[in-house]
Design a protein around this motif. Sequence first.
Motif, short mmCIF file in Angstrom:
data_model
loop_
_atom_site.label_atom_id
_atom_site.label_comp_id
_atom_site.label_asym_id
_atom_site.label_seq_id
_atom_site.Cartn_x
_atom_site.Cartn_y
_atom_site.Cartn_z
N THR A 172 -0.14 3.54 -23.22
CA THR A 172 0.18 3.64 -21.59
C THR A 172 -1.19 3.70 -20.98
O THR A 172 -1.45 3.60 -19.93
CB THR A 172 0.91 4.97 -21.45
OG1 THR A 172 0.04 5.83 -22.00
CG2 THR A 172 2.46 5.01 -22.02
N HIS A 173 -2.30 3.47 -21.67
CA HIS A 173 -3.67 3.54 -21.01
C HIS A 173 -4.74 3.25 -22.29
O HIS A 173 -4.36 3.05 -23.62
CB HIS A 173 -4.26 5.01 -20.64
CG HIS A 173 -3.83 6.27 -21.47
ND1 HIS A 173 -4.25 7.44 -21.19
CD2 HIS A 173 -3.46 6.31 -22.72
CE1 HIS A 173 -3.95 8.31 -22.01
NE2 HIS A 173 -3.51 7.51 -22.98
N THR A 174 -5.81 2.96 -22.01
CA THR A 174 -6.84 2.56 -22.82
C THR A 174 -7.63 3.70 -23.44
O THR A 174 -8.20 3.68 -24.53
CB THR A 174 -7.84 1.70 -22.40
OG1 THR A 174 -8.48 2.11 -21.12
CG2 THR A 174 -7.36 0.16 -22.23
N SER A 175 -7.29 5.00 -23.21
CA SER A 175 -7.86 6.32 -23.48
C SER A 175 -7.65 6.35 -25.16
O SER A 175 -8.69 6.95 -25.91
CB SER A 175 -7.07 7.23 -22.94
OG SER A 175 -7.35 7.30 -21.48
N PRO A 176 -6.61 6.00 -25.87
CA PRO A 176 -6.52 6.04 -27.43
C PRO A 176 -7.73 5.26 -28.01
O PRO A 176 -7.94 5.66 -29.02
CB PRO A 176 -5.26 5.48 -27.89
CG PRO A 176 -4.66 4.78 -26.45
CD PRO A 176 -5.34 5.38 -25.36
N TYR A 198 0.52 -0.63 -20.77
CA TYR A 198 1.95 -0.93 -20.54
C TYR A 198 2.48 0.39 -19.75
O TYR A 198 2.49 1.21 -20.46
CB TYR A 198 2.85 -1.45 -21.73
CG TYR A 198 2.31 -2.73 -22.24
CD1 TYR A 198 2.91 -3.91 -22.15
CD2 TYR A 198 1.27 -2.55 -23.22
CE1 TYR A 198 2.39 -5.02 -22.66
CE2 TYR A 198 0.79 -3.66 -23.94
CZ TYR A 198 1.31 -4.65 -23.49
OH TYR A 198 0.83 -6.03 -24.23
N ARG A 199 3.46 0.36 -18.93
CA ARG A 199 4.22 1.12 -18.38
C ARG A 199 5.38 0.60 -17.67
O ARG A 199 5.39 -0.45 -17.23
CB ARG A 199 3.32 2.16 -17.33
CG ARG A 199 2.38 2.71 -17.83
CD ARG A 199 1.72 3.82 -16.90
NE ARG A 199 0.32 4.27 -17.40
CZ ARG A 199 -0.79 4.83 -16.71
NH1 ARG A 199 -0.46 5.28 -15.50
NH2 ARG A 199 -1.71 5.12 -17.46
N SER A 200 6.42 1.37 -17.93
CA SER A 200 7.79 0.91 -17.36
C SER A 200 7.58 1.35 -15.83
O SER A 200 8.58 2.24 -15.48
CB SER A 200 8.84 1.67 -18.17
OG SER A 200 10.12 1.44 -17.57
N VAL A 213 -9.98 -0.65 -18.31
CA VAL A 213 -11.20 -0.41 -19.12
C VAL A 213 -11.42 0.95 -19.20
O VAL A 213 -11.42 1.77 -18.44
CB VAL A 213 -12.23 -1.38 -18.43
CG1 VAL A 213 -12.73 -0.85 -17.04
CG2 VAL A 213 -13.60 -1.08 -19.35
N GLU A 214 -11.73 1.42 -20.45
CA GLU A 214 -12.27 2.73 -20.71
C GLU A 214 -13.59 2.79 -20.93
O GLU A 214 -14.05 1.97 -21.54
CB GLU A 214 -11.21 3.20 -22.05
CG GLU A 214 -11.41 4.67 -22.51
CD GLU A 214 -10.36 5.34 -21.47
OE1 GLU A 214 -9.43 4.48 -20.74
OE2 GLU A 214 -10.39 6.44 -21.45
N GLY A 215 -14.20 3.79 -20.69
CA GLY A 215 -15.72 4.08 -21.13
C GLY A 215 -15.69 5.45 -21.71
O GLY A 215 -15.00 6.23 -21.57
#
Length: 357
Positions: A172-176, A198-200, A213-215
């Motif tokens: 659901t986010h790039t945080s993983p 992806y989110r519904s 983009v995650e930093g």
Amino acid sequence: MSEDADALRARFLAELDRAETAEAVEAVRVAALGKSGAVTALLKSLGGLAPDERIRVAPVFQALRDALANAVEQKKGVLAAAALEARLAAERLDMSLPVPPEPLGSIHPISRVMDELAEIFADLGFAVAEGPEIEDDWHNFTALNIPPEHPARAMHDTFYIGGDGAGRVLRTHTSPVQIRTMTGGRPPIRIIAPGRVYRSDSDATHTPMFHQVEGLVIDRDTHMGQLRWTLETFVKAFFGVDDVVLRLRPSFFPFTEPSVEVDVGCSWEGGRLQIGGSGSWLEILGAGMVHPKVIANCGLDPAAWQGFAFGCGIDRLAMLKYGMTDLRAFFDADLRWLRHHGFGALDVPTLSGGIGA
Ligand code: DAH
């Protein structure tokens, strides 16, 4: 006997003359000079002749054999040269032909922005990290300090996969990728992780698949001032504007403490958005200091290591920079849109050459 030789010579030379393929030439050779060929028979007949007769005709027969053998070789050479000529003519490439007037295809603005991000952050010492789009619950939620039943899970409209109890989700986010990077290597860490999430959710400003983009920076004494400087430097380079003002508002994310939402100063001159100044504010990303629990969940000692993280929507960045108004057009695969908004394949973003615009 020598009359026979003249007749054979005339006959085989005429046949050779008519032969148009290598196979036809070979057939003539076999008929004349093969094991049971006519000329071979003539040569064999020498043994049965009286000695003086043999001395007279032997040179004639041998000359016939040599002449035909030469003629066969010559004809083979002529045919081979003609075959080569024909092939060269058939396989001819006109190197002076112009290339197609328009290159086929273009680089999508999302890919372009990802390349720009990689270039800007590489200059600041960040590597590009990746993670799977099909994640497990632990990496996507639990390790990020969002345990099961935690209300923060409701912030994400998750696509769950399988129903086989394996707890897989579309991330659901790039945080993983933060988790995968911290569990997969030793600090110091400086990475960005661009990719699909992806989110519904689907309306004019949301698509079920979008890009973030995650930093992540992890080191011994990282602080919020460095986070602010990093984001400011990024926004300046990305939008090509020096007069950039960032506003950090207190917020909440389970994986950061303290957490902030970051706005960039902008103005609306003549109805057009301009980045810079501090007349209006536009929210561009979420950030904060990585929560000690997250660091501990990755097997690192939070007393020794700390850092900051940020997460930013790429589609939004692309729209702000390149002036698209409808998010859904990004994923419509409309050729006219792609031709208009796409980038040339050889037009690679570099800091020295300019980051787009
Ligand atoms: N993962 C958050 C989201 O999708 C965005 C985010 C906020 C990422 C703060 C971060 C952060 O790394 O520090 O809404």
